[in-house]
Design a protein around this motif. Structure first.
Motif, short mmCIF file in Angstrom:
data_model
loop_
_atom_site.label_atom_id
_atom_site.label_comp_id
_atom_site.label_asym_id
_atom_site.label_seq_id
_atom_site.Cartn_x
_atom_site.Cartn_y
_atom_site.Cartn_z
N UNK A 284 0.79 -1.24 0.00
CA UNK A 284 0.00 0.00 0.00
C UNK A 284 0.82 1.28 0.00
N UNK A 285 2.09 1.19 0.40
CA UNK A 285 2.94 2.38 0.41
C UNK A 285 3.80 2.50 -0.84
N UNK A 286 3.69 1.54 -1.74
CA UNK A 286 4.60 1.52 -2.90
C UNK A 286 3.90 1.34 -4.24
N UNK A 287 2.64 0.92 -4.23
CA UNK A 287 1.93 0.69 -5.49
C UNK A 287 0.51 1.24 -5.39
N UNK A 288 -0.04 1.63 -6.51
CA UNK A 288 -1.39 2.15 -6.53
C UNK A 288 -2.41 1.02 -6.50
N UNK A 289 -3.49 1.22 -5.75
CA UNK A 289 -4.58 0.25 -5.71
C UNK A 289 -5.53 0.40 -6.90
N UNK A 290 -5.28 1.36 -7.77
CA UNK A 290 -6.23 1.65 -8.85
C UNK A 290 -6.54 0.41 -9.70
N UNK A 291 -5.51 -0.37 -10.01
CA UNK A 291 -5.75 -1.52 -10.88
C UNK A 291 -6.45 -2.68 -10.16
#
Length: 323
Positions: free
Chosen positions: A59-66
């Motif tokens: 959660x601190x390094x990648x977007x949850x958008x996908x």
């Protein structure tokens, strides 16, 4: 009354689910959520840890958008009461040891600012997808730099977690904390701020910066007696905003041959139960009846229910004695 839950998956034993008061899902897909919901009407929690492809969510390094489609479909299938995510890690990609669950950075660690920015964006996404759920953040352990390549950098700096939690709680972005006992013990034992290796002592180097946790530090760490760990842990919880705790995770840790504590997800022992007791006794408002306690253990399916029984008896005894 003690409120005991367990981490589950689609292949979990019906007996395990029946023995729990609630269940927590870590692989967030519609199929996983529907599978669990089809066998129980008990409360379901989501712990956003794995994607549908088995990818470890950061959660601190990648977007949850996908992942929003999967998250939304899973939410509709299970209607989770709580949704939690990690305050970490610090690297954009990692490898994960299956025996110790220790992450090793595959790329250079991110800055504090990038970590907080990405996490805050993901908290907004999570809040939007799960508007009826409580949103919780989980504390993370600390592993010395020379072993993890910086995968846990910054996350256990004094007050870093606490400051951000209080800020996001005040703004309404999060509702509280998942306090992971194992992570707390590991951070307390491995981090120089909590274990005393940052303090001056005759004839010993002082480690004032976690970036200095190198091979020399590991040698110092190995000399620290295991029976002091709960003292270090007490120092750790003194720094935590424990009034924000809404759930507790529990599993057994391991001290490796090099003296480093790791998140082995072993069976719970006297150590972890002692840490749980210290936490619940830390404040007059803390009580075994107030917090759902989730057992995070899946190494041996036959050992899950006996641990739940042990934990239930332990918490019931705490309530009965008022200690």
């Amino acid at each position: 009354m003690a409120y005991i839950g367990v981490s589950v998956g689609h292949n979990s034993s019906p007996a395990v689910i029946e023995a729990a008061d609630f269940v927590e899902i870590k692989k967030i897909t519609a199929e996983e959520a529907a599978s669990i919901r089809s066998v129980t009407d008990k409360p379901v929690y989501f712990h956003l840890q794995y994607s549908g492809t088995g990818q470890h969510l950061l959660p601190t390094a990648m977007s949850f958008c996908k992942h929003t489609r999967d998250f939304t479909a899973a939410g509709k299938a299970a209607l989770p009461e709580q949704v939690s995510l990690h305050f970490g890690l610090s690297a954009p990609s990692i490898s994960l040891d299956a025996a110790t669950y220790m992450a090793v950075a595959l790329e250079p660690p991110l800055s504090r600012e990038r970590i907080l920015s990405t996490l805050e964006k993901n908290l907004h996404i999570t809040r939007e997808i799960f508007p009826q759920s409580s949103i919780l953040l989980e504390n993370i352990e600390f592993i010395p730099e020379c072993l993890c390549g910086g995968a846990y950098r910054y996350l256990q700096e004094a007050d870093f977690f606490s400051q951000q939690m209080l800020r996001w709680r005040e703004s309404g972005l999060v509702d509280g904390i998942v306090f992971d006992i194992a992570h707390a013990l590991i951070a307390a034992g491995n981090h120089p701020f909590y274990n005393g290796l940052s303090e001056n002592s005759p004839g010993r180097k002082t480690y004032n910066d976690p970036l200095e946790t190198n091979e020399e530090y590991i040698n110092e760490l190995k000399q620290l007696p295991s029976d002091k760990l709960l003292d270090f842990y007490s120092s750790y919880i003194d720094r935590m905003p424990i009034s924000l705790i809404r759930e507790i995770h529990l599993s057994g840790i391991l001290r490796a041959d090099n003296g480093v504590y790791v998140d082995a997800h072993n069976e719970i022992s006297v150590l972890e139960l002692g840490a749980l007791r210290l936490l619940l006794n830390h404040d007059v408002q803390m009580s075994a009846a107030n917090f759902p306690v989730t057992l995070e253990y899946n190494r041996n399916a036959e050992r899950i229910i006996p641990q739940m029984v042990r934990l239930r008896k332990f918490l019931s005894a705490l309530q009965g004695t008022g200690t």
